[in-house]
Design a protein around this motif. Structure first.
Motif, PDB file in Angstrom:
ATOM      1  N   ALA A 159      65.000  -4.669  42.218  1.00 22.21           N
ATOM      2  CA  ALA A 159      65.325  -6.453  42.307  1.00 22.21           C
ATOM      3  C   ALA A 159      66.875  -6.655  43.073  1.00 22.21           C
ATOM      4  N   SER A 160      67.627  -5.863  42.987  1.00 26.17           N
ATOM      5  CA  SER A 160      68.854  -6.073  43.619  1.00 26.17           C
ATOM      6  C   SER A 160      68.693  -5.933  45.204  1.00 26.17           C
ATOM      7  N   LEU A 161      67.998  -5.192  45.666  1.00 23.49           N
ATOM      8  CA  LEU A 161      67.673  -5.009  46.920  1.00 23.49           C
ATOM      9  C   LEU A 161      66.693  -6.243  47.611  1.00 23.49           C
TER      10      LEU A 161
ATOM     11  N   TYR B 202      71.988  -9.357  53.643  1.00 30.47           N
ATOM     12  CA  TYR B 202      72.598  -7.993  53.841  1.00 30.47           C
ATOM     13  C   TYR B 202      72.864  -7.399  52.530  1.00 30.47           C
ATOM     14  N   VAL B 203      73.025  -6.009  52.639  1.00 23.51           N
ATOM     15  CA  VAL B 203      73.053  -5.362  51.387  1.00 23.51           C
ATOM     16  C   VAL B 203      74.470  -5.243  50.755  1.00 23.51           C
TER      17      VAL B 203
ATOM     18  N   GLY C 222      59.323   6.484  48.305  1.00 24.04           N
ATOM     19  CA  GLY C 222      59.157   6.006  49.733  1.00 24.04           C
ATOM     20  C   GLY C 222      60.008   4.762  49.726  1.00 24.04           C
ATOM     21  N   ILE C 223      60.023   3.787  48.354  1.00 28.59           N
ATOM     22  CA  ILE C 223      60.798   2.735  48.481  1.00 28.59           C
ATOM     23  C   ILE C 223      62.389   3.203  48.414  1.00 28.59           C
ATOM     24  N   SER C 224      62.633   4.006  47.415  1.00 26.40           N
ATOM     25  CA  SER C 224      64.054   4.571  47.672  1.00 26.40           C
ATOM     26  C   SER C 224      64.409   5.357  48.710  1.00 26.40           C
ATOM     27  N   GLY C 225      63.555   6.011  49.400  1.00 29.12           N
ATOM     28  CA  GLY C 225      63.867   6.664  50.657  1.00 29.12           C
ATOM     29  C   GLY C 225      64.044   5.427  51.855  1.00 29.12           C
ATOM     30  N   TYR C 226      63.528   4.320  51.706  1.00 28.99           N
ATOM     31  CA  TYR C 226      63.798   3.342  52.826  1.00 28.99           C
ATOM     32  C   TYR C 226      64.723   2.660  52.593  1.00 28.99           C
ATOM     33  N   ALA C 227      65.305   2.335  51.267  1.00 28.99           N
ATOM     34  CA  ALA C 227      66.527   1.805  50.872  1.00 28.99           C
ATOM     35  C   ALA C 227      67.740   2.461  51.324  1.00 28.99           C
ATOM     36  N   GLY C 228      67.730   4.037  50.901  1.00 27.63           N
ATOM     37  CA  GLY C 228      68.581   4.799  51.282  1.00 27.63           C
ATOM     38  C   GLY C 228      68.796   4.888  53.015  1.00 27.63           C
ATOM     39  N   TRP C 229      67.651   5.172  53.500  1.00 29.04           N
ATOM     40  CA  TRP C 229      67.688   4.844  55.096  1.00 29.04           C
ATOM     41  C   TRP C 229      68.198   3.760  55.453  1.00 29.04           C
ATOM     42  N   SER C 230      68.071   2.724  55.116  1.00 28.56           N
ATOM     43  CA  SER C 230      68.591   1.399  55.649  1.00 28.56           C
ATOM     44  C   SER C 230      70.060   1.010  55.323  1.00 28.56           C
ATOM     45  N   LEU C 231      70.470   1.806  54.063  1.00 24.06           N
ATOM     46  CA  LEU C 231      71.887   1.769  53.608  1.00 24.06           C
ATOM     47  C   LEU C 231      72.723   2.513  54.475  1.00 24.06           C
ATOM     48  N   VAL C 232      72.126   3.821  54.970  1.00 26.03           N
ATOM     49  CA  VAL C 232      72.853   4.842  55.700  1.00 26.03           C
ATOM     50  C   VAL C 232      72.919   4.271  56.978  1.00 26.03           C
ATOM     51  N   SER C 233      71.853   4.095  57.656  1.00 21.02           N
ATOM     52  CA  SER C 233      72.095   3.504  59.283  1.00 21.02           C
ATOM     53  C   SER C 233      72.972   2.389  59.116  1.00 21.02           C
ATOM     54  N   PHE C 234      72.834   1.523  58.295  1.00 19.93           N
ATOM     55  CA  PHE C 234      73.659   0.172  58.197  1.00 19.93           C
ATOM     56  C   PHE C 234      75.106   0.458  57.905  1.00 19.93           C
ATOM     57  N   ALA C 235      75.464   1.462  57.154  1.00 18.51           N
ATOM     58  CA  ALA C 235      76.952   1.994  56.728  1.00 18.51           C
ATOM     59  C   ALA C 235      77.245   2.753  58.272  1.00 18.51           C
ATOM     60  N   MET C 236      76.464   3.621  58.773  1.00 16.99           N
ATOM     61  CA  MET C 236      77.012   4.367  60.062  1.00 16.99           C
ATOM     62  C   MET C 236      77.285   3.338  61.201  1.00 16.99           C
ATOM     63  N   SER C 237      76.582   2.321  61.602  1.00 15.61           N
ATOM     64  CA  SER C 237      76.865   1.276  62.518  1.00 15.61           C
ATOM     65  C   SER C 237      76.742  -0.208  62.000  1.00 15.61           C
TER      66      SER C 237
ATOM     67  N   GLN D  47      76.792  -3.831  60.887  1.00 17.89           N
ATOM     68  CA  GLN D  47      75.759  -4.627  61.356  1.00 17.89           C
ATOM     69  C   GLN D  47      74.417  -4.580  62.024  1.00 17.89           C
ATOM     70  N   TYR D  48      74.086  -3.438  62.019  1.00 17.23           N
ATOM     71  CA  TYR D  48      73.047  -2.930  62.924  1.00 17.23           C
ATOM     72  C   TYR D  48      71.887  -2.256  62.019  1.00 17.23           C
ATOM     73  N   TRP D  49      70.675  -2.806  61.825  1.00 15.96           N
ATOM     74  CA  TRP D  49      69.642  -2.445  61.054  1.00 15.96           C
ATOM     75  C   TRP D  49      68.847  -1.531  62.067  1.00 15.96           C
ATOM     76  N   PRO D  50      68.226  -0.600  61.265  1.00 20.59           N
ATOM     77  CA  PRO D  50      67.424   0.269  61.911  1.00 20.59           C
ATOM     78  C   PRO D  50      66.128  -0.646  62.611  1.00 20.59           C
ATOM     79  N   THR D  51      65.886  -0.200  63.992  1.00 19.06           N
ATOM     80  CA  THR D  51      64.478  -0.895  64.448  1.00 19.06           C
ATOM     81  C   THR D  51      63.347  -0.579  63.730  1.00 19.06           C
ATOM     82  N   ILE D  52      62.308  -1.072  63.991  1.00 17.94           N
ATOM     83  CA  ILE D  52      61.089  -0.967  63.278  1.00 17.94           C
ATOM     84  C   ILE D  52      60.480   0.367  63.729  1.00 17.94           C
ATOM     85  N   ARG D  53      60.464   0.727  64.985  1.00 16.14           N
ATOM     86  CA  ARG D  53      60.072   2.149  65.461  1.00 16.14           C
ATOM     87  C   ARG D  53      60.697   3.341  64.708  1.00 16.14           C
ATOM     88  N   GLU D  54      62.136   3.150  64.459  1.00 15.17           N
ATOM     89  CA  GLU D  54      62.986   4.071  63.859  1.00 15.17           C
ATOM     90  C   GLU D  54      62.591   4.123  62.553  1.00 15.17           C
ATOM     91  N   THR D  55      62.565   2.935  61.889  1.00 19.21           N
ATOM     92  CA  THR D  55      62.170   3.043  60.224  1.00 19.21           C
ATOM     93  C   THR D  55      60.731   3.650  60.160  1.00 19.21           C
TER      94      THR D  55
END
Length: 168
Positions: free
Chosen positions: A44-46, A55-56, A113-128, A130-138
């Motif tokens: 729900a929070s996401l 933004y997260v 899968g949902i948790s992995g996507y959330a974690g993937w998005s958070l990690v990639s956003f935290a590492m760079s 204001q940059y969200w991963p591209t559709i291809r990367e995701t």
């Protein structure tokens, strides 16, 4: 330490076996409920972050981290104590167990899968910032992550089935 924490929190000592057994039933039931409520709160929070703030938030990040760490700890302990082992009495029972394992693997893969996507998005956003991963990367990450998770979970659980009618 856990007994002291329970006694301090709920003011119940559990000195005799009946009290301990009842207290363990209550606490284990509430732990499972809190586990699922934590996941629902995280999702729900996401969703709220995605639709309204775009933004997260830190609260969502903390919920994702807590949910993932708690899930990993529980699964490691379950595997460590061999609690996934199931004994099949005959071939018909084996087929029922395999169907249940298939359902569990699909359910767990959806949640992971949902948790992995959330974690993937958070990690990639935290590492760079204001940059969200591209559709291809995701898509590549999710296909690999979900595929590996689904296959390994399914194979592990099927290997834990003990065929009682066969000689070892």
């Amino acid at each position: 330490m856990m007994e002291r924490l329970i006694r301090w929190t709920f003011e119940v000592s559990g000195r005799d076996e009946y009290q301990k057994a009842e207290l363990n039933k209550i606490l284990s039931g509430s732990a499972v409920l809190v586990y699922w409520l934590l996941y629902l709160g995280m999702f729900a929070s996401l969703i709220i972050d995605g639709f309204w703030t775009h933004y997260v938030t830190a609260g969502s990040m903390i919920l994702v981290i807590i949910a993932l760490v708690w899930g990993i700890i529980i699964n490691v302990q379950i595997r460590k104590h061999g609690l996934y082992q199931i004994e099949a009495a005959n071939e018909e029972d084996l087929q029922k167990i395999y169907r249940r394992i298939n359902f569990q693997a699909v359910r767990d893969t959806i949640i992971a899968g949902i948790s992995g996507y959330a974690g993937w998005s958070l990690v990639s956003f935290a590492m760079s910032a204001q940059y969200w991963p591209t559709i291809r990367e995701t898509v590549v990450f999710m296909v690999v992550f979900v595929g590996v998770y689904a296959v390994t979970t399914w194979r592990y659980r099927r290997r834990q089935v003990i065929k009682a009618w066969e000689d070892n």
